[in-house]
Design an enzyme around this catalytic site. Structure first.
Site, PDB file in Angstrom:
ATOM      1  N   ARG A  30       0.853  -1.191   0.000  1.00 45.18           N
ATOM      2  CA  ARG A  30       0.000   0.000   0.000  1.00 45.18           C
ATOM      3  C   ARG A  30       0.890   1.243   0.000  1.00 45.18           C
ATOM      4  O   ARG A  30       1.897   1.269   0.722  1.00 45.18           O
ATOM      5  CB  ARG A  30      -0.894   0.032   1.246  1.00 45.18           C
ATOM      6  CG  ARG A  30      -1.943  -1.040   1.276  1.00 45.18           C
ATOM      7  CD  ARG A  30      -2.847  -0.882   2.508  1.00 45.18           C
ATOM      8  NE  ARG A  30      -3.779  -1.989   2.569  1.00 45.18           N
ATOM      9  CZ  ARG A  30      -3.481  -3.186   3.069  1.00 45.18           C
ATOM     10  NH1 ARG A  30      -2.292  -3.413   3.608  1.00 45.18           N
ATOM     11  NH2 ARG A  30      -4.377  -4.162   3.064  1.00 45.18           N
ATOM     12  N   ASP A  31       0.496   2.257  -0.771  1.00 41.59           N
ATOM     13  CA  ASP A  31       1.261   3.506  -0.731  1.00 41.59           C
ATOM     14  C   ASP A  31       1.074   4.153   0.637  1.00 41.59           C
ATOM     15  O   ASP A  31      -0.031   4.211   1.177  1.00 41.59           O
ATOM     16  CB  ASP A  31       0.812   4.462  -1.841  1.00 41.59           C
ATOM     17  CG  ASP A  31       1.840   5.548  -2.092  1.00 41.59           C
ATOM     18  OD1 ASP A  31       2.465   5.534  -3.162  1.00 41.59           O
ATOM     19  OD2 ASP A  31       2.015   6.418  -1.206  1.00 41.59           O
ATOM     20  N   ILE A  32       2.177   4.665   1.192  1.00 44.29           N
ATOM     21  CA  ILE A  32       2.135   5.260   2.529  1.00 44.29           C
ATOM     22  C   ILE A  32       1.360   6.588   2.544  1.00 44.29           C
ATOM     23  O   ILE A  32       0.899   7.014   3.607  1.00 44.29           O
ATOM     24  CB  ILE A  32       3.583   5.460   3.043  1.00 44.29           C
ATOM     25  CG1 ILE A  32       3.637   5.527   4.552  1.00 44.29           C
ATOM     26  CG2 ILE A  32       4.237   6.683   2.428  1.00 44.29           C
ATOM     27  CD1 ILE A  32       5.059   5.442   5.123  1.00 44.29           C
ATOM     28  N   ASN A  87       5.442   7.276 -12.912  1.00 44.68           N
ATOM     29  CA  ASN A  87       6.149   8.548 -13.008  1.00 44.68           C
ATOM     30  C   ASN A  87       7.558   8.252 -13.499  1.00 44.68           C
ATOM     31  O   ASN A  87       8.224   7.360 -12.978  1.00 44.68           O
ATOM     32  CB  ASN A  87       6.189   9.244 -11.648  1.00 44.68           C
ATOM     33  CG  ASN A  87       4.809   9.650 -11.172  1.00 44.68           C
ATOM     34  OD1 ASN A  87       3.952  10.030 -11.976  1.00 44.68           O
ATOM     35  ND2 ASN A  87       4.568   9.570  -9.874  1.00 44.68           N
ATOM     36  N   VAL A  96      11.228   7.857  -6.168  1.00 42.86           N
ATOM     37  CA  VAL A  96      11.947   6.612  -5.883  1.00 42.86           C
ATOM     38  C   VAL A  96      12.376   6.026  -7.225  1.00 42.86           C
ATOM     39  O   VAL A  96      11.526   5.703  -8.074  1.00 42.86           O
ATOM     40  CB  VAL A  96      11.067   5.614  -5.112  1.00 42.86           C
ATOM     41  CG1 VAL A  96      11.852   4.328  -4.821  1.00 42.86           C
ATOM     42  CG2 VAL A  96      10.540   6.221  -3.819  1.00 42.86           C
ATOM     43  N   HIS A 100       8.282   1.456 -10.351  1.00 43.12           N
ATOM     44  CA  HIS A 100       7.078   1.004  -9.649  1.00 43.12           C
ATOM     45  C   HIS A 100       5.856   1.574 -10.346  1.00 43.12           C
ATOM     46  O   HIS A 100       5.916   2.656 -10.920  1.00 43.12           O
ATOM     47  CB  HIS A 100       7.091   1.454  -8.180  1.00 43.12           C
ATOM     48  CG  HIS A 100       7.311   2.926  -8.028  1.00 43.12           C
ATOM     49  ND1 HIS A 100       8.564   3.485  -8.129  1.00 43.12           N
ATOM     50  CD2 HIS A 100       6.457   3.949  -7.823  1.00 43.12           C
ATOM     51  CE1 HIS A 100       8.472   4.798  -7.978  1.00 43.12           C
ATOM     52  NE2 HIS A 100       7.194   5.110  -7.808  1.00 43.12           N
ATOM     53  N   HIS A 102       1.917   2.819  -9.836  1.00 47.06           N
ATOM     54  CA  HIS A 102       0.859   3.204  -8.906  1.00 47.06           C
ATOM     55  C   HIS A 102      -0.445   2.614  -9.433  1.00 47.06           C
ATOM     56  O   HIS A 102      -0.811   2.855 -10.586  1.00 47.06           O
ATOM     57  CB  HIS A 102       0.705   4.719  -8.852  1.00 47.06           C
ATOM     58  CG  HIS A 102       1.911   5.447  -8.332  1.00 47.06           C
ATOM     59  ND1 HIS A 102       1.985   5.901  -7.029  1.00 47.06           N
ATOM     60  CD2 HIS A 102       3.073   5.802  -8.928  1.00 47.06           C
ATOM     61  CE1 HIS A 102       3.152   6.530  -6.860  1.00 47.06           C
ATOM     62  NE2 HIS A 102       3.826   6.488  -7.992  1.00 47.06           N
TER      63      HIS A 102
END
Ligand code: 5GP
Length: 115
Positions: A30-32, A87, A96, A100, A102
């Protein structure tokens, strides 16, 4: 060698974050800082690709695997519809540099991340 990425450190258990799914080559968390009701990150276990352009050139099968995992997660955590965002580069918001995806889902609005 550069420092391990934050995602490698999560994968290695050095930073706490529940791994909600994984295959041999990909894992998801999960994204923080969620930007949508469902905001997950799908991440290759290897850190060798900085962004999606490098990944697509270097290992298209791994990119396909990420999309397949994103699809499954959107079905599990929402109704199956999802937005997939990569991104690429700091000016696009990448922070980062371990590629990855999203995965955004669940009541997306115009104001959530992306177009
Ligand atoms: P980027 O900005 O590079 O496209 O996406 C990086 C994402 O990683 C951001 O959405 C950010 O909230 C997320 N993130 C950064 N650090 C952590 C962390 O320690 N744990 C989790 N779960 N997500 C993180």
């Amino acid at each position: 060698m550069s420092e391990p990425s934050i995602f490698t450190r999560i994968l290695n258990g050095e930073i706490p974050s529940e791994i909600i799914a994984q295959t041999d080559t990909v894992f998801a968390i999960r994204d923080i800082a969620p930007k949508a009701p469902v905001h997950l990150l799908v991440i290759p276990k290897t850190a060798r690709y900085r962004d999606v352009t490098e990944l697509a050139a270097g290992d298209p099968e791994l990119l396909s695997e990420m999309v397949a995992v994103a699809k499954d997660l959107a079905a599990e955590y929402s109704n199956g519809d999802f937005r997939l965002i990569f991104n690429a580069g700091p000016d696009a918001g990448q922070t980062v540099f371990h590629v990855h995806a999203h995965v955004l889902a669940g009541g997306l609005s115009e104001s959530s991340m992306g177009a």
